[in-house]
Design a protein around this motif. Structure first.
Motif, short mmCIF file in Angstrom:
data_model
loop_
_atom_site.label_atom_id
_atom_site.label_comp_id
_atom_site.label_asym_id
_atom_site.label_seq_id
_atom_site.Cartn_x
_atom_site.Cartn_y
_atom_site.Cartn_z
N VAL A 139 36.38 78.20 -0.70
CA VAL A 139 37.34 77.76 0.33
C VAL A 139 38.16 76.84 -0.38
CG1 VAL A 139 37.92 77.02 2.26
CG2 VAL A 139 35.88 78.59 2.23
N GLU A 140 37.69 75.76 -0.79
CA GLU A 140 38.74 74.75 -1.43
C GLU A 140 39.45 75.09 -2.58
OE1 GLU A 140 39.31 71.96 0.01
OE2 GLU A 140 37.86 72.22 1.50
N LEU A 141 38.81 75.96 -3.54
CA LEU A 141 39.44 76.45 -4.65
C LEU A 141 40.58 77.24 -4.14
CD1 LEU A 141 36.81 77.28 -7.28
CD2 LEU A 141 38.73 75.85 -7.72
N LEU A 142 40.58 78.28 -3.25
CA LEU A 142 41.29 79.16 -2.72
C LEU A 142 42.64 78.46 -2.10
CD1 LEU A 142 39.35 82.00 -1.43
CD2 LEU A 142 40.99 82.15 -3.03
N ILE A 143 42.27 77.41 -1.37
CA ILE A 143 43.43 76.46 -0.67
C ILE A 143 44.26 75.88 -1.86
CG2 ILE A 143 43.92 74.19 0.33
CD1 ILE A 143 41.39 74.92 2.14
N ALA A 144 43.42 75.42 -2.99
CA ALA A 144 44.39 75.00 -4.04
C ALA A 144 45.35 75.96 -4.80
CB ALA A 144 43.66 74.34 -5.21
N VAL A 240 51.65 71.34 -10.00
CA VAL A 240 50.88 70.27 -10.65
C VAL A 240 49.60 69.80 -9.97
CG1 VAL A 240 50.62 67.97 -11.98
CG2 VAL A 240 52.60 69.53 -12.40
N ALA A 241 50.08 69.53 -8.66
CA ALA A 241 48.85 69.02 -7.94
C ALA A 241 48.03 70.28 -7.55
CB ALA A 241 49.54 68.66 -6.48
N ALA A 242 48.47 71.20 -7.47
CA ALA A 242 47.41 72.46 -7.25
C ALA A 242 46.51 72.85 -8.43
CB ALA A 242 48.41 73.63 -6.87
N LEU A 243 47.07 72.48 -9.60
CA LEU A 243 46.14 72.88 -10.93
C LEU A 243 45.02 71.67 -11.07
CD1 LEU A 243 48.97 73.81 -13.19
CD2 LEU A 243 47.06 75.37 -12.42
N ALA A 244 45.63 70.42 -10.57
CA ALA A 244 44.58 69.33 -10.52
C ALA A 244 43.45 69.33 -9.59
CB ALA A 244 45.23 68.00 -10.29
N TRP A 245 43.99 69.94 -8.27
CA TRP A 245 42.65 70.18 -7.42
C TRP A 245 41.92 71.34 -7.71
CZ3 TRP A 245 47.01 69.33 -3.27
CH2 TRP A 245 47.27 68.01 -2.68
N MET A 246 42.41 72.37 -8.33
CA MET A 246 41.65 73.43 -8.78
C MET A 246 40.59 73.14 -9.70
SD MET A 246 44.50 76.51 -8.87
CE MET A 246 43.24 77.74 -9.69
N SER A 247 41.12 72.15 -10.79
CA SER A 247 39.94 71.43 -11.88
C SER A 247 38.97 70.79 -11.16
CB SER A 247 40.96 70.71 -12.67
OG SER A 247 40.07 70.11 -13.75
N GLU A 248 39.60 69.93 -10.20
CA GLU A 248 38.47 69.00 -9.50
C GLU A 248 37.57 69.86 -8.62
OE1 GLU A 248 39.30 65.09 -6.79
OE2 GLU A 248 39.68 66.78 -6.01
#
Length: 296
Positions: A139-144, A240-248
């Protein structure tokens, strides 16, 4: 056990008391002390007052929790706000063009916000009730990912005219994240129903408040040439924020970019104030450049 405690006292705290408005995130509330009477070698009774709670207290606490959740949910707000960035504009030949007019802009804004609300409300209900569950990491990955899509769309139109459908679709994903907060409360059916309603109401109130704060500067700036760079910069930041969250969220480790995004979110009120001032300045500047009407 009291005999093993040096003071012969045990502090008793309550982590959750829905009827008193103590729910997720609230610090434990001390309700009393279990104490050993050393002279008579007996444990003194602990009386806990349960009369102070009420259904309305619990309901209002859930509204407040919904407001707090969306206020602290940088990713949820970022998705919606970035998706709204090109809402006032017309798309032509794969690019964002001119301002579409006040009625056009407001109509698209209302459609997008309403669609997102309907989407997350549906899965908030089904998820909190236990009818639909997905792994939290997915879910968190899809949100990012939803933020990344809205960021790309802000730079170049990917689905012009279909923003409401995209908002509703990704709203379903965001609603599952909201539902996790309520599912962890383990309430009975009646309180869960009130909690779903109150929590969702709090989310929507905060969401509408934030969107309303952006209406003025978006309406004024979208007519000016400076709106293009603002829109692109907003899209790049969100991407950029989305890519960072996806990585995290994929690897389970925070990174420098996510920390910077969270820090930048604390300056959101100042950014909003700056955009409002810029919008007003641009409006009056453009107005001053208009030729004065000819006198008779």
């Amino acid at each position: 056990m009291l005999h093993q405690v040096v003071t012969h006292k045990i502090l008793v705290s309550v982590r959750q008391d829905w009827a008193r408005g103590q729910v997720a995130g609230a610090p434990p509330a001390q309700v009393g002390v279990i104490e050993l009477d050393i002279v008579n070698n007996r444990v003194l009774p602990l009386l806990v007052n349960l009369a102070a709670g009420s259904v309305w207290t619990g309901f209002w606490a859930m509204i407040a929790l919904g407001i707090q959740h969306i206020a602290q949910g940088t990713d949820h707000l970022l998705f919606l706000l970035v998706l709204l960035l090109p809402a006032p504009l017309l798309a032509a030949r794969g690019r964002w063009g001119a301002f579409g007019g006040v009625r056009y802009s407001l109509k698209r804004l209302l459609l997008i916000v309403t669609a997102f609300t309907l989407g997350h409300s549906l899965t908030l209900l089904t998820g909190a009730a236990g009818w639909l569950r997905l792994p939290s990491q997915s879910v968190e990955l899809l949100i990012a990912f939803s933020i990344l899509i809205s960021a790309l769309h802000a730079v170049r139109p990917l689905f012009p005219g279909c923003e409401a459908g995209v908002a509703a679709g990704f709203g379903l994903v965001h609603g599952l994240a909201f539902a996790g907060t309520l599912a962890n409360l383990h309430l009975d059916a009646g309180r869960m129903a009130l909690s779903i309603f109150g929590f969702n109401l709090g989310i929507d109130l905060m969401q509408l408040f934030v969107v309303a704060l952006t209406v003025l500067w978006r309406r004024l700036l979208s007519r000016a040439s400076v709106y293009g760079p603002i829109r692109v910069l907003g899209g790049i930041f969100a991407g950029v924020a989305a890519l960072a969250w996806m990585s995290e969220r994929l690897w389970g480790q925070s990174n420098l970019l996510t920390d910077l995004v969270e820090q930048a979110a604390t300056f959101a009120p100042w950014l909003l104030a700056a955009l409002t001032i810029a919008a007003l300045g641009s409006y009056f500047w453009e107005r001053s450049k208009r030729p004065a009407p000819a006198s008779r």
